[in-house]
Design a protein around this motif. Structure first.
Motif, mmCIF file in Angstrom:
data_model
loop_
_atom_site.group_PDB
_atom_site.id
_atom_site.type_symbol
_atom_site.label_atom_id
_atom_site.label_comp_id
_atom_site.label_asym_id
_atom_site.label_seq_id
_atom_site.Cartn_x
_atom_site.Cartn_y
_atom_site.Cartn_z
ATOM 1 N N TRP A 45 42.057 40.684 23.813
ATOM 2 C CA TRP A 45 40.871 41.181 24.146
ATOM 3 C C TRP A 45 40.047 42.008 23.123
ATOM 4 O O TRP A 45 39.098 41.832 22.667
ATOM 5 N N PHE A 46 40.752 42.981 22.770
ATOM 6 C CA PHE A 46 40.269 44.077 21.846
ATOM 7 C C PHE A 46 40.134 43.280 20.348
ATOM 8 O O PHE A 46 39.235 43.677 19.553
ATOM 9 N N HIS A 47 41.132 42.467 19.840
ATOM 10 C CA HIS A 47 40.896 41.573 18.589
ATOM 11 C C HIS A 47 39.725 40.913 18.720
ATOM 12 O O HIS A 47 38.822 40.957 17.752
ATOM 13 N N GLU A 48 39.300 40.307 19.744
ATOM 14 C CA GLU A 48 38.050 39.654 19.974
ATOM 15 C C GLU A 48 36.715 40.430 19.826
ATOM 16 O O GLU A 48 35.643 40.267 19.239
ATOM 17 N N TYR A 49 36.882 41.319 20.557
ATOM 18 C CA TYR A 49 36.046 42.801 20.594
ATOM 19 C C TYR A 49 35.588 43.253 19.313
ATOM 20 O O TYR A 49 34.286 43.418 18.994
ATOM 21 N N LEU A 50 36.614 43.174 18.438
ATOM 22 C CA LEU A 50 36.532 43.737 17.237
ATOM 23 C C LEU A 50 35.539 43.110 16.232
ATOM 24 O O LEU A 50 34.856 43.411 15.352
ATOM 25 N N LYS A 51 35.033 41.572 16.522
ATOM 26 C CA LYS A 51 34.470 40.782 15.953
ATOM 27 C C LYS A 51 32.956 41.317 15.899
ATOM 28 O O LYS A 51 32.247 41.206 14.955
ATOM 29 N N GLU A 52 32.491 41.720 16.983
ATOM 30 C CA GLU A 52 31.305 42.309 17.179
ATOM 31 C C GLU A 52 31.328 43.153 18.343
ATOM 32 O O GLU A 52 31.047 43.107 19.534
ATOM 33 N N PRO A 53 31.803 44.393 17.904
ATOM 34 C CA PRO A 53 31.902 45.804 18.668
ATOM 35 C C PRO A 53 30.447 46.254 19.094
ATOM 36 O O PRO A 53 29.518 46.051 18.272
ATOM 37 N N ASN A 54 30.247 46.927 20.078
ATOM 38 C CA ASN A 54 29.233 47.644 20.539
ATOM 39 C C ASN A 54 28.892 48.816 19.501
ATOM 40 O O ASN A 54 29.826 49.236 18.713
ATOM 41 N N GLN A 55 27.635 49.075 19.444
ATOM 42 C CA GLN A 55 27.080 50.438 18.583
ATOM 43 C C GLN A 55 28.022 51.580 18.990
ATOM 44 O O GLN A 55 28.411 52.459 18.115
ATOM 45 N N GLU A 56 28.459 51.625 20.396
ATOM 46 C CA GLU A 56 29.313 52.737 20.851
ATOM 47 C C GLU A 56 30.401 52.342 21.505
ATOM 48 O O GLU A 56 30.049 51.617 22.463
ATOM 49 N N THR A 57 31.488 52.857 21.440
ATOM 50 C CA THR A 57 32.576 52.366 22.169
ATOM 51 C C THR A 57 33.370 53.640 22.800
ATOM 52 O O THR A 57 33.907 54.486 22.017
ATOM 53 N N ASN A 58 33.474 53.815 23.963
ATOM 54 C CA ASN A 58 34.009 55.112 24.535
ATOM 55 C C ASN A 58 35.362 54.619 25.446
ATOM 56 O O ASN A 58 34.905 54.119 26.572
ATOM 57 N N LEU A 59 36.504 54.772 25.212
ATOM 58 C CA LEU A 59 37.629 54.619 25.657
ATOM 59 C C LEU A 59 38.026 55.676 26.742
ATOM 60 O O LEU A 59 37.969 56.806 26.497
ATOM 61 N N VAL A 60 38.223 55.343 27.904
ATOM 62 C CA VAL A 60 38.821 56.068 28.969
ATOM 63 C C VAL A 60 40.132 56.049 29.277
ATOM 64 O O VAL A 60 40.702 54.979 29.687
ATOM 65 N N PHE A 61 41.052 56.908 29.253
ATOM 66 C CA PHE A 61 42.535 57.010 29.710
ATOM 67 C C PHE A 61 42.699 58.043 30.838
ATOM 68 O O PHE A 61 42.412 59.348 30.428
ATOM 69 N N LYS A 62 42.761 57.663 31.916
ATOM 70 C CA LYS A 62 43.351 58.601 32.873
ATOM 71 C C LYS A 62 44.539 58.120 33.480
ATOM 72 O O LYS A 62 44.483 57.532 34.790
ATOM 73 N N LEU A 63 45.397 58.362 32.750
ATOM 74 C CA LEU A 63 46.938 58.032 33.200
ATOM 75 C C LEU A 63 47.696 59.295 34.109
ATOM 76 O O LEU A 63 47.677 60.165 33.431
ATOM 77 N N ASP A 64 48.403 58.727 34.854
ATOM 78 C CA ASP A 64 49.402 59.595 35.283
ATOM 79 C C ASP A 64 50.956 59.561 34.780
ATOM 80 O O ASP A 64 51.288 60.698 34.611
ATOM 81 N N TYR A 65 51.044 58.528 34.207
ATOM 82 C CA TYR A 65 52.470 58.327 33.397
ATOM 83 C C TYR A 65 52.439 57.129 32.510
ATOM 84 O O TYR A 65 51.672 56.246 32.926
ATOM 85 N N PHE A 66 53.271 57.157 31.608
ATOM 86 C CA PHE A 66 53.393 55.787 30.757
ATOM 87 C C PHE A 66 54.723 55.937 30.226
ATOM 88 O O PHE A 66 55.103 57.378 29.717
ATOM 89 N N ASN A 67 55.415 54.966 29.976
ATOM 90 C CA ASN A 67 56.681 54.987 29.189
ATOM 91 C C ASN A 67 56.698 54.952 27.868
ATOM 92 O O ASN A 67 55.543 54.582 27.075
ATOM 93 N N THR A 68 57.757 55.061 27.143
ATOM 94 C CA THR A 68 57.732 55.092 25.570
ATOM 95 C C THR A 68 57.135 53.642 24.952
ATOM 96 O O THR A 68 56.357 53.742 24.051
ATOM 97 N N ALA A 69 57.676 52.596 25.770
ATOM 98 C CA ALA A 69 56.967 51.079 25.221
ATOM 99 C C ALA A 69 55.397 50.986 25.452
ATOM 100 O O ALA A 69 54.874 50.369 24.575
ATOM 101 N N ALA A 70 54.919 51.619 26.637
ATOM 102 C CA ALA A 70 53.439 51.499 26.798
ATOM 103 C C ALA A 70 52.894 52.682 25.587
ATOM 104 O O ALA A 70 51.802 52.223 25.211
#
Length: 124
Positions: A45-70
């Motif tokens: 999805w992000f590869h496709e998004y990068l072809k025509e990204p928005n003028q502004e991109t704000n990612l939100v990460f609200k994670l309780d936990y993630f492992n090394t692979a993630a």
């Protein structure tokens, strides 16, 4: 571009990727049995998004936990987004962490040092 919406499970987060609404959000835990399988549609999805990204991109990460692979996959996503800056478009990460979880704050700070995208840190 079609939005991507993944519902939260006991070992995967809720993911909302919606170009039209400007929503790029990850909530919950990331510890899938097969990280490649879980992250493959997200990275595509992000590869496709990068072809025509928005003028502004704000990612939100609200994670309780993630492992090394993630962690490796999160870095892969963030690395992709560095390309947005090259197009003189804004990109930033809003990193939420539990106020008692200093490890999650430190991981976010480490990501911000590795990936040259502005990070904002918010305890909750």
């Amino acid at each position: 571009m079609k939005p991507l919406k993944l519902l939260e499970t006991s070992d995967t987060p809720e993911v909302t990727l919606d170009k039209e609404r400007g929503r790029f959000e990850f909530y919950g835990k990331i510890m899938p049995e097969n990280p490649k399988e879980f992250f493959e549609p997200i990275i595509e999805w992000f590869h496709e998004y990068l072809k025509e990204p928005n003028q502004e991109t704000n990612l939100v990460f609200k994670l309780d936990y993630f492992n090394t692979a993630a962690s490796k996959k999160i870095i892969e996503i963030l690395s992709l987004l560095q390309n947005i800056k090259k197009e003189n478009k804004a990109v930033q990460v809003n990193w939420y962490y539990k106020s008692i979880d200093e490890d999650m704050l430190e991981v976010g700070e480490t990501f911000s040092e590795i990936i040259h995208i502005p990070f904002n840190f918010y305890p909750y």
